[in-house]
Motif scaffolding. Structure first.
Motif, PDB file in Angstrom:
ATOM      1  N   ASP A 173       0.795  -1.230   0.000  1.00  0.00           N
ATOM      2  CA  ASP A 173       0.000   0.000   0.000  1.00  0.00           C
ATOM      3  C   ASP A 173       0.829   1.283   0.000  1.00  0.00           C
ATOM      4  O   ASP A 173       0.276   2.369  -0.159  1.00  0.00           O
ATOM      5  CB  ASP A 173      -0.914   0.028   1.239  1.00  0.00           C
ATOM      6  N   PHE A 174       2.124   1.176   0.194  1.00  0.00           N
ATOM      7  CA  PHE A 174       2.954   2.373   0.373  1.00  0.00           C
ATOM      8  C   PHE A 174       3.013   3.208  -0.904  1.00  0.00           C
ATOM      9  O   PHE A 174       3.290   2.701  -1.991  1.00  0.00           O
ATOM     10  CB  PHE A 174       4.367   1.966   0.784  1.00  0.00           C
ATOM     11  N   GLU A 175       2.756   4.496  -0.755  1.00  0.00           N
ATOM     12  CA  GLU A 175       2.833   5.449  -1.859  1.00  0.00           C
ATOM     13  C   GLU A 175       3.580   6.693  -1.376  1.00  0.00           C
ATOM     14  O   GLU A 175       3.598   6.989  -0.179  1.00  0.00           O
ATOM     15  CB  GLU A 175       1.430   5.861  -2.324  1.00  0.00           C
ATOM     16  N   PRO A 176       4.189   7.437  -2.303  1.00  0.00           N
ATOM     17  CA  PRO A 176       4.836   8.690  -1.904  1.00  0.00           C
ATOM     18  C   PRO A 176       3.837   9.660  -1.278  1.00  0.00           C
ATOM     19  O   PRO A 176       2.649   9.652  -1.608  1.00  0.00           O
ATOM     20  CB  PRO A 176       5.377   9.251  -3.221  1.00  0.00           C
ATOM     21  N   PHE A 177       4.337  10.498  -0.399  1.00  0.00           N
ATOM     22  CA  PHE A 177       3.521  11.520   0.258  1.00  0.00           C
ATOM     23  C   PHE A 177       3.668  12.815  -0.539  1.00  0.00           C
ATOM     24  O   PHE A 177       4.634  13.541  -0.394  1.00  0.00           O
ATOM     25  CB  PHE A 177       4.006  11.702   1.698  1.00  0.00           C
ATOM     26  N   TYR A 178       2.695  13.084  -1.416  1.00  0.00           N
ATOM     27  CA  TYR A 178       2.798  14.234  -2.308  1.00  0.00           C
ATOM     28  C   TYR A 178       2.323  15.526  -1.655  1.00  0.00           C
ATOM     29  O   TYR A 178       2.729  16.607  -2.056  1.00  0.00           O
ATOM     30  CB  TYR A 178       1.971  13.992  -3.572  1.00  0.00           C
ATOM     31  N   LEU A 179       1.454  15.446  -0.701  1.00  0.00           N
ATOM     32  CA  LEU A 179       0.856  16.566   0.021  1.00  0.00           C
ATOM     33  C   LEU A 179      -0.181  17.316  -0.799  1.00  0.00           C
ATOM     34  O   LEU A 179      -1.158  17.817  -0.285  1.00  0.00           O
ATOM     35  CB  LEU A 179       1.932  17.544   0.540  1.00  0.00           C
ATOM     36  N   ARG A 180       0.044  17.438  -2.084  1.00  0.00           N
ATOM     37  CA  ARG A 180      -0.963  18.051  -2.957  1.00  0.00           C
ATOM     38  C   ARG A 180      -1.038  17.246  -4.238  1.00  0.00           C
ATOM     39  O   ARG A 180      -0.118  16.501  -4.581  1.00  0.00           O
ATOM     40  CB  ARG A 180      -0.625  19.512  -3.257  1.00  0.00           C
ATOM     41  N   GLU A 181      -2.131  17.396  -4.957  1.00  0.00           N
ATOM     42  CA  GLU A 181      -2.340  16.637  -6.182  1.00  0.00           C
ATOM     43  C   GLU A 181      -1.371  17.074  -7.264  1.00  0.00           C
ATOM     44  O   GLU A 181      -0.960  18.228  -7.344  1.00  0.00           O
ATOM     45  CB  GLU A 181      -3.781  16.810  -6.697  1.00  0.00           C
ATOM     46  N   PHE A 182      -1.000  16.104  -8.100  1.00  0.00           N
ATOM     47  CA  PHE A 182      -0.108  16.377  -9.218  1.00  0.00           C
ATOM     48  C   PHE A 182      -0.913  16.889 -10.396  1.00  0.00           C
ATOM     49  O   PHE A 182      -1.896  16.280 -10.809  1.00  0.00           O
ATOM     50  CB  PHE A 182       0.633  15.095  -9.614  1.00  0.00           C
ATOM     51  N   HIS A 183      -0.501  18.052 -10.916  1.00  0.00           N
ATOM     52  CA  HIS A 183      -1.167  18.639 -12.081  1.00  0.00           C
ATOM     53  C   HIS A 183      -0.152  18.783 -13.206  1.00  0.00           C
ATOM     54  O   HIS A 183       0.651  19.721 -13.220  1.00  0.00           O
ATOM     55  CB  HIS A 183      -1.751  20.010 -11.734  1.00  0.00           C
ATOM     56  N   PRO A 184      -0.155  17.838 -14.155  1.00  0.00           N
ATOM     57  CA  PRO A 184       0.817  17.890 -15.245  1.00  0.00           C
ATOM     58  C   PRO A 184       0.572  19.125 -16.119  1.00  0.00           C
ATOM     59  O   PRO A 184      -0.557  19.565 -16.297  1.00  0.00           O
ATOM     60  CB  PRO A 184       0.579  16.594 -16.033  1.00  0.00           C
ATOM     61  N   THR A 185       1.637  19.661 -16.658  1.00  0.00           N
ATOM     62  CA  THR A 185       1.540  20.804 -17.557  1.00  0.00           C
ATOM     63  C   THR A 185       1.823  20.363 -18.982  1.00  0.00           C
ATOM     64  O   THR A 185       2.653  19.487 -19.218  1.00  0.00           O
ATOM     65  CB  THR A 185       2.541  21.912 -17.169  1.00  0.00           C
TER      66      THR A 185
END
Length: 225
Positions: A207-219
């Motif tokens: 279940d381990f995933e990186p802790f991004y803190l905010r959503e990723f918004h690709p440009t």
């Protein structure tokens, strides 16, 4: 024997430690994020140079974020892959806390660990002189800053690549800046990882995933005319 992986910023970093003591660190700061090309090479080189077979590793520690979306994915994927293959534990370490590990302060001070999060934003974490978390990782918008309130008037010692931005937005902030510490290094994960290993504080690999803190918004890339 623990292998440490840090890939959350422009610094690609790998360290090997035995019983909480550094054996070797291999790292490179690159403006163009060369983690995908460097990380596995660093891991192989550091094991080969120290004549340590992968089967001698007891755990893998990885910087879990926040930080670069792509960098974190590369580091976490590598760490999980090794753990799956060797059937050894995975240890997650907060990225911001890593930067505060080598800093010494007085009991009336706090360490502010900050990374640039683009625009007027920072990722931030506050630690006391014992490296205990005083304010858990948060997303700081410097147009509506909260860092002065959460520090409760204590003198701040600031590390991380958000230092220049913090100075520009809050020039009157009571703080000491350490420009030598811009990015986390895997060698500063060692004490955290050794403690977690001793206490058996392991991650669920599935279940381990990186802790991004905010959503990723690709440009979208701009079209070349």
């Amino acid at each position: 024997m623990i292998l440490h992986i840090e890939s959350s910023t422009k610094n690609c970093s790998v360290s090997l430690a035995r019983d909480g003591q550094l054996i070797q660190c291999r790292e490179l700061f690159s403006q163009d994020y060369r983690h995908s090309a460097l990380l596995h090479c660093f891991i192989q080189e550091i094991l080969d140079e120290n004549k340590v077979p992968p089967t001698s590793l007891q755990a893998i520690a990885v910087s879990q974020g926040p930080g670069s979306y792509t960098g974190l994915r590369i580091g976490v994927s590598a760490a999980k892959g090794i753990c799956y293959a060797l059937q050894i534990p995975l240890i997650g370490i907060n990225t911001l806390g890593i930067m505060g590990q080598p800093v010494s302060i007085g009991s009336e001070e706090l360490i502010a660990c900050i990374l640039d999060a683009r625009g007027s934003n920072l990722y931030a974490l506050l630690l006391d002189d014992s490296k205990r978390i005083i304010k858990a990782t948060w997303f700081e918008n410097l147009e509506n800053p909260t860092i002065e309130n959460v520090s409760k008037g204590k003198q701040l010692t600031v590390v991380g690549d958000g230092q220049k931005k913090l100075k520009n937005f809050l020039p009157d902030l009571e703080a000491t800046y350490i420009p030598e510490i811009q990015c986390p290094s895997s060698k500063n994960m060692i004490q955290f990882a050794y403690h977690k290993y001793s206490e058996k504080e392991f991650e669920n690999i599935h279940d381990f995933e990186p802790f991004y803190l905010r959503e990723f918004h690709p440009t979208k890339r701009k079209k070349v005319k």
